[in-house]
Every structure is written in C-alpha cells, then in structure tokens.
Write a protein that holds these residues in place. Structure first.
Motif, PDB file in Angstrom:
ATOM      1  N   PHE A 286       0.861  -1.196   0.000  1.00 41.08           N
ATOM      2  CA  PHE A 286       0.000   0.000   0.000  1.00 41.08           C
ATOM      3  C   PHE A 286       0.890   1.235   0.000  1.00 41.08           C
ATOM      4  CE2 PHE A 286      -2.883   3.205   1.624  1.00 41.08           C
ATOM      5  CZ  PHE A 286      -4.061   2.884   0.979  1.00 41.08           C
ATOM      6  N   HIS A 287       0.576   2.193  -0.866  1.00 44.11           N
ATOM      7  CA  HIS A 287       1.474   3.326  -1.078  1.00 44.11           C
ATOM      8  C   HIS A 287       1.077   4.604  -0.353  1.00 44.11           C
ATOM      9  CE1 HIS A 287       4.199   1.608  -4.186  1.00 44.11           C
ATOM     10  NE2 HIS A 287       3.165   0.784  -4.352  1.00 44.11           N
ATOM     11  N   GLY A 288       0.138   4.521   0.560  1.00 50.41           N
ATOM     12  CA  GLY A 288      -0.193   5.697   1.352  1.00 50.41           C
ATOM     13  C   GLY A 288      -1.275   6.576   0.763  1.00 50.41           C
ATOM     14  N   ARG A 289      -1.810   6.202  -0.403  1.00 54.74           N
ATOM     15  CA  ARG A 289      -2.845   7.023  -1.015  1.00 54.74           C
ATOM     16  C   ARG A 289      -4.191   6.789  -0.329  1.00 54.74           C
ATOM     17  NH1 ARG A 289      -1.630   2.682  -3.858  1.00 54.74           N
ATOM     18  NH2 ARG A 289      -3.267   1.294  -4.630  1.00 54.74           N
ATOM     19  N   ASP A 290      -5.034   7.796  -0.360  1.00 53.80           N
ATOM     20  CA  ASP A 290      -6.407   7.676   0.146  1.00 53.80           C
ATOM     21  C   ASP A 290      -6.497   7.308   1.622  1.00 53.80           C
ATOM     22  OD1 ASP A 290      -7.245   8.161  -2.474  1.00 53.80           O
ATOM     23  OD2 ASP A 290      -7.243   6.030  -2.968  1.00 53.80           O
ATOM     24  N   VAL A 291      -5.496   7.649   2.404  1.00 52.80           N
ATOM     25  CA  VAL A 291      -5.542   7.344   3.835  1.00 52.80           C
ATOM     26  C   VAL A 291      -6.686   8.108   4.514  1.00 52.80           C
ATOM     27  CG1 VAL A 291      -4.275   7.552   6.018  1.00 52.80           C
ATOM     28  CG2 VAL A 291      -3.116   6.726   3.983  1.00 52.80           C
ATOM     29  N   ASP A 292      -7.099   9.238   3.926  1.00 47.51           N
ATOM     30  CA  ASP A 292      -8.237   9.990   4.458  1.00 47.51           C
ATOM     31  C   ASP A 292      -9.509   9.151   4.490  1.00 47.51           C
ATOM     32  OD1 ASP A 292      -6.499  12.048   4.593  1.00 47.51           O
ATOM     33  OD2 ASP A 292      -7.464  13.333   3.095  1.00 47.51           O
ATOM     34  N   MET A 293      -9.539   8.065   3.698  1.00 49.83           N
ATOM     35  CA  MET A 293     -10.715   7.200   3.650  1.00 49.83           C
ATOM     36  C   MET A 293     -11.010   6.591   5.021  1.00 49.83           C
ATOM     37  SD  MET A 293     -13.151   6.202   1.783  1.00 49.83           S
ATOM     38  CE  MET A 293     -12.540   6.703   0.164  1.00 49.83           C
ATOM     39  N   ILE A 294     -10.013   6.509   5.879  1.00 40.43           N
ATOM     40  CA  ILE A 294     -10.227   6.005   7.242  1.00 40.43           C
ATOM     41  C   ILE A 294     -11.297   6.835   7.935  1.00 40.43           C
ATOM     42  CG2 ILE A 294      -9.173   5.785   9.529  1.00 40.43           C
ATOM     43  CD1 ILE A 294      -6.525   5.158   8.133  1.00 40.43           C
ATOM     44  N   VAL A 295     -11.144   8.163   7.855  1.00 42.68           N
ATOM     45  CA  VAL A 295     -12.084   9.069   8.514  1.00 42.68           C
ATOM     46  C   VAL A 295     -13.425   9.068   7.781  1.00 42.68           C
ATOM     47  CG1 VAL A 295     -12.510  11.463   9.201  1.00 42.68           C
ATOM     48  CG2 VAL A 295     -10.216  10.487   9.411  1.00 42.68           C
ATOM     49  N   ARG A 296     -13.393   8.970   6.456  1.00 43.46           N
ATOM     50  CA  ARG A 296     -14.649   8.935   5.693  1.00 43.46           C
ATOM     51  C   ARG A 296     -15.455   7.678   6.041  1.00 43.46           C
ATOM     52  NH1 ARG A 296     -11.038  10.706   1.314  1.00 43.46           N
ATOM     53  NH2 ARG A 296     -11.200  12.975   1.183  1.00 43.46           N
ATOM     54  N   ASP A 297     -14.769   6.551   6.164  1.00 44.37           N
ATOM     55  CA  ASP A 297     -15.439   5.308   6.559  1.00 44.37           C
ATOM     56  C   ASP A 297     -16.033   5.445   7.953  1.00 44.37           C
ATOM     57  OD1 ASP A 297     -14.772   4.149   4.175  1.00 44.37           O
ATOM     58  OD2 ASP A 297     -13.141   2.902   4.959  1.00 44.37           O
TER      59      ASP A 297
ATOM     60  N   GLY B 211      12.064  -4.188   3.809  1.00 46.20           N
ATOM     61  CA  GLY B 211      10.631  -3.931   3.867  1.00 46.20           C
ATOM     62  C   GLY B 211      10.147  -3.185   2.633  1.00 46.20           C
ATOM     63  N   ASP B 212       8.857  -3.024   2.534  1.00 44.65           N
ATOM     64  CA  ASP B 212       8.281  -2.354   1.377  1.00 44.65           C
ATOM     65  C   ASP B 212       8.591  -0.863   1.406  1.00 44.65           C
ATOM     66  OD1 ASP B 212       5.169  -1.239   0.255  1.00 44.65           O
ATOM     67  OD2 ASP B 212       6.608  -2.321  -0.977  1.00 44.65           O
ATOM     68  N   ALA B 213       9.073  -0.344   0.288  1.00 46.23           N
ATOM     69  CA  ALA B 213       9.463   1.067   0.227  1.00 46.23           C
ATOM     70  C   ALA B 213       8.284   2.009   0.375  1.00 46.23           C
ATOM     71  CB  ALA B 213      10.174   1.346  -1.096  1.00 46.23           C
ATOM     72  N   SER B 214       7.092   1.503   0.111  1.00 45.05           N
ATOM     73  CA  SER B 214       5.914   2.359   0.184  1.00 45.05           C
ATOM     74  C   SER B 214       5.543   2.702   1.624  1.00 45.05           C
ATOM     75  CB  SER B 214       4.725   1.675  -0.482  1.00 45.05           C
ATOM     76  OG  SER B 214       4.336   0.531   0.260  1.00 45.05           O
ATOM     77  N   ALA B 215       6.172   2.010   2.587  1.00 43.39           N
ATOM     78  CA  ALA B 215       5.814   2.213   3.982  1.00 43.39           C
ATOM     79  C   ALA B 215       5.967   3.667   4.405  1.00 43.39           C
ATOM     80  CB  ALA B 215       6.666   1.314   4.876  1.00 43.39           C
ATOM     81  N   GLU B 216       7.027   4.321   3.923  1.00 44.88           N
ATOM     82  CA  GLU B 216       7.256   5.709   4.312  1.00 44.88           C
ATOM     83  C   GLU B 216       6.115   6.609   3.874  1.00 44.88           C
ATOM     84  OE1 GLU B 216      11.044   6.929   2.945  1.00 44.88           O
ATOM     85  OE2 GLU B 216      12.154   5.434   4.112  1.00 44.88           O
ATOM     86  N   GLY B 217       5.510   6.302   2.720  1.00 49.40           N
ATOM     87  CA  GLY B 217       4.371   7.084   2.255  1.00 49.40           C
ATOM     88  C   GLY B 217       3.184   6.932   3.183  1.00 49.40           C
ATOM     89  N   VAL B 218       2.980   5.698   3.676  1.00 59.20           N
ATOM     90  CA  VAL B 218       1.884   5.454   4.609  1.00 59.20           C
ATOM     91  C   VAL B 218       2.131   6.198   5.914  1.00 59.20           C
ATOM     92  CG1 VAL B 218       0.625   3.697   5.910  1.00 59.20           C
ATOM     93  CG2 VAL B 218       1.395   3.203   3.586  1.00 59.20           C
TER      94      VAL B 218
END
Length: 236
Positions: free
Chosen positions: A12-23, A194-201
C-alpha cells in the motif's frame, strides 16, 4: 469504530488514507440513523396505525365511531394482517429490472419467501424516491403496508442535515480507529528489505493521528480527539 488494517498492508502506497475518517463518518451516520429511528418508532407506530385504520374503513372513519373501534381492535389483535388495502406509493419507471417493479407486482403476493420480501423491496424504493413525484395506487397486505408507511413516516420526521451534523460530532468526540499490523510500515536503517511504500503510509497517517481536518462529502471532520489504537508485532 472502524478498522483500518488495509492501510498497513504490504504494497500500500499511502494514497487515500483519508478514507479512514470517511469510513468512520459513514459508520457514524448509519448508527445515528438507527438511534433516531428507534427513538421515533413509538410516535411513528401510532401514526401508522391511524393510517392503516383509515385504509381499512375506507377514508377518515366518517362512517361512525363504532366501525372505527371495531377495526382498531382487529388491527391491534393482528387479525387483519393478511387483509389487502390500497396504498398510494411513488410510481416506478417501467424498467423490468427495477427491484421496486418486482416488489409492487401483486402476483408475487403469498409466494413463499418472495412474498415476504415484497415490503422490504418497497421500502427500498420509497427511500430512493421520497421528495415528490407521481404516485400510483397499489394493493398490498396490511403487514406490508405497515412497513411501507413506517418508512414514509420516518423519512418525514428525520432531518438528514441534523443526522449528519450529529454524526460528525460523534466522530470528532467519540470516534475510534483501530490500526492493526502497524509494524508493517516500520523499518530501521539496518533493515531495508521492507516495502518502500511504507514511508508514504507513515507520512500520510501522521496528520490524521496528530490532528487535522479531513474533507468529506458530508462536511469537514477534525481528527484532533479521535482515538487511534495501533497494534503490531514489533521484534526489532
């Protein structure tokens, strides 16, 4: 409460994390509606019984108090649940695949589970079409008419804006977000496997946890007082 484990999954690349609050807000709106419906049910039940009584006696009950009371006793005892009445419902477009068209088909009455589901389908149609439009007269059993009338009266009494406002307050003051497998987005300088996308998350999750304003289709939500609970198997 909402679980947000998917945002800490590998890849997971950190996109759409705002969806947590929307959910979280969608859960709060559904919960607020449920609470409002339960609070309004005693009031709505009386209104629906009066409407059913009018349908059974054919009008406003002007034929006499005695006839009215007789039918009221039958209604309260459940003896007229299978009696057919005519009810004005929102007209549906002539689409064979429309669930409401199937629901309003009198030929479905009494055909096992399909007949039982008629009122539920009618209710779905009502909620989609409230707010005016052409109506048609449909025959249905008293038990089915009660479900439809209950939904109609609830829609009249429930204020959508008020529900959303209360849900937003609930999210901001009482919201809980549980983030599992948080260790998946952590690594040290010695371990770069580890996955490089972690920093984005990490970068996108931090503002949520620290406190920020998230834009949703229902309005802005502040995360300052939302409780974030994170767990993971840290072993390094």
């Amino acid at each position: 409460k909402v679980e947000a484990t998917k945002f800490t999954e590998v890849g997971f690349h950190g996109r759409d994390v705002d969806m947590i609050v929307r959910d979280l807000l969608e859960v709060a709106i559904a919960l607020t509606k449920k609470v409002k419906r339960e609070a309004l049910m005693p009031q709505v039940s009386k209104i629906v019984d009066t409407r059913l009584l009018e349908l059974l006696v054919g009008g406003k009950g002007s034929d006499g108090k005695k006839k009215n009371e007789s039918f009221r006793r039958y209604l309260e005892s459940g003896e007229v649940e299978n009696t057919e009445v005519k009810l004005e419902v929102p007209a549906t477009p002539p689409n064979p695949g429309n669930a409401a068209t199937i629901a309003f088909d009198p030929s479905n009455h009494g055909q096992g589970q399909q007949g039982v589901n008629i009122a539920a389908e009618v209710v779905k149609s009502i909620t989609k079409q409230m707010g005016g439009g052409r109506t048609v007269s449909k025959k249905m059993k008293v038990s089915e008419a009660r479900e439809v009338l209950t939904e109609i009266e609830l829609e009249k009494l429930m204020d959508g804006d008020e529900i959303v406002a209360e849900a937003i307050r609930n999210v901001e003051q009482n919201g809980i977000v549980f983030i599992d497998e948080i260790d998946k987005i952590c690594s040290n300088d010695m371990d770069r496997s580890g996955d490089a996308s972690a920093e984005g998350v990490q970068r996108d999750l931090l503002p949520l946890v620290e406190g920020s304003t998230i834009s949703t289709k229902h309005g802005n939500v502040q995360t300052d007082f939302i409780l974030f609970v994170a767990s993971g198997a840290f072993h390094t």
